[in-house]
Design a protein around this motif. Structure first.
Motif, PDB file in Angstrom:
ATOM      1  N   ARG A   6      24.008  34.389  43.832  1.00  0.00           N
ATOM      2  CA  ARG A   6      23.345  33.498  44.788  1.00  0.00           C
ATOM      3  C   ARG A   6      23.817  32.068  44.569  1.00  0.00           C
ATOM      4  N   GLU A  57      27.762  36.117  53.299  1.00  0.00           N
ATOM      5  CA  GLU A  57      26.832  36.887  52.477  1.00  0.00           C
ATOM      6  C   GLU A  57      27.156  38.380  52.528  1.00  0.00           C
ATOM      7  N   SER A  61      23.989  35.695  47.971  1.00  0.00           N
ATOM      8  CA  SER A  61      22.905  35.195  48.811  1.00  0.00           C
ATOM      9  C   SER A  61      22.914  33.664  48.792  1.00  0.00           C
TER      10      SER A  61
END
Length: 397
Positions: A55, A82, A88
């Motif tokens: 992320r 993504e 993410s």
């Protein structure tokens, strides 16, 4: 792809120096290089969690990324990243002003703490402060093959960051002159044309020092890549003279667009991306890169100190330098694309309006225009306080 970005996008993302005022202490801190604020290279990084924590947190200006026409919560290029990488992205539209955001994250940076962000977008004149203070991390080009291959040569080596190892253009733009050709009844070719008698009281200049000074220097024949203090004061003398004789109607932020549309103003300092959007409703509005030259600027990506997902951030940056992705973003924001190879992608688009963007020199400057563009040397730490005080007094801030 459809060009759906509203004019308000430009209003939000281009920051202006309103006054030294509430940011005086911050400006002095960054400008004077306070010893306690500088971070040594060895203190900038923390163990990177990218390999195990897929992320990153990305802070940007409002409306500075493509969105879906039917669902504004969807961001096609970011959503595709993504899906492609499994990373993410927490995308936060929280930057509304360079100085304001500087004040928001500077306490953490000067105290060697994480800002809670892995990637930020700041205007280059402010990026220079972060770089000088050691508040951003050097990028690993091994993670960025697209950047190495496709970054526009015009943008590769600003004075504050030779080789672009600490900053990377997200989008670029040109500060030039906008005017209403029909109402004025003639063309504008150079900066000095702003001082013509038939424009008395119908001219605006940008109020922000960092936004305004370079173009005015170019009007005096100055090489803005290596301007000197005397060049700055010559511009101030000139502007003071034009204020006294009533040539300049007022100094503006992005609200110059309202004056230009209404006809209260016939010519003004302007940003290329704004004018593209204005021309959609009024083809009489023109944008000119003056014969003496114009300033090429960027809003650039940076990885702040102690960001914990550095490799993920580098990967996202490189993704946006893929010409296919860069083309999709350029079609939405309509600023100067930092990836010239994206032009061929747009030219091949099936949608005629999208394909036409490939021939717009305000998105992909042609050879003649490129010869007139330059990145201004930024205002140094020892110059900023003095220059800001003089300029703001003229502007009335």
């Amino acid at each position: 792809m459809h060009r759906t970005s509203p004019l308000s996008a430009s209003v939000s993302r281009r920051s202006l120096l309103r006054a030294l005022g509430g940011t005086a202490a911050l400006g002095a801190l960054a400008g004077c290089g306070v010893r306690g604020a500088y971070v040594q290279p060895g203190d900038r990084a923390v163990p990177d969690r990218s390999a195990t924590d897929k992320r990153l947190i990305f802070s940007n200006w409002p409306l500075y990324i493509d969105t879906d026409d039917d669902d504004l919560s969807k961001r096609p290029t970011l959503d595709a990243f993504e899906r492609k990488t499994g990373i993410s992205v927490d995308y936060v539209e929280e930057i509304n002003d360079n100085d304001e955001f500087f004040g928001k994250i500077s306490p953490a940076l000067m105290n060697h703490q994480s800002t809670g962000r892995d990637l930020i977008v700041i205007s280059d004149w402010m990026c220079a402060r972060y770089v000088r203070l050691g508040w951003v991390q050097r990028m690993d080009r091994a993670h960025q093959p697209n950047v190495a291959k496709y970054l526009d040569p015009l943008l590769r080596s600003p004075a504050f960051d030779p080789g672009r190892m600490f900053t990377l253009p997200w989008q670029s733009g040109i500060t030039g002159i906008a005017y209403n050709r029909r109402r004025l009844g003639r063309e504008i070719r150079g900066v000095k044309d702003l001082w013509a008698k038939d424009l008395k009281g119908r001219v605006t200049l940008l109020s922000g020092l960092d936004e305004a000074f370079a173009l005015l220097m170019q009007g005096n024949g100055v090489d803005i890549t290596r301007w000197k203090a005397d060049d700055f004061h010559a511009v101030c003398d000139e502007v003071e003279r034009e204020v006294r004789r009533g040539q300049i109607r007022r100094f503006t932020g992005n609200d110059y667009t309202k004056d230009l549309v209404s006809g209260d103003v016939l010519a003004c300092q302007a940003y290329s991306g704004d004018v593209i959007q204005l021309q959609a409703d009024n083809p009489d509005i023109r944008f000119v890169v003056p014969e003496e030259g114009a300033e090429l600027w960027s809003d650039s990506l940076m990885i702040p100190d102690r960001a914990s997902h550095k490799a993920n951030a580098e990967r996202l940056m490189d993704y946006y330098y893929d010409p296919e992705v860069a083309a999709e973003l350029a079609a939405w924001v309509n600023y100067v694309c930092p990836v010239p190879a994206a032009r061929e992608v747009l030219a091949a688009a099936k949608d005629k309006d999208t394909a036409a963007l490939a021939d717009n020199p305000l998105i992909f400057p042609d050879g003649t225009m490129r010869e007139r563009l330059a990145i201004a040397r930024d205002i140094t730490s020892t110059e900023r306080l003095e220059f800001s005080q003089r300029w703001n007094k003229i502007v009335g801030l």
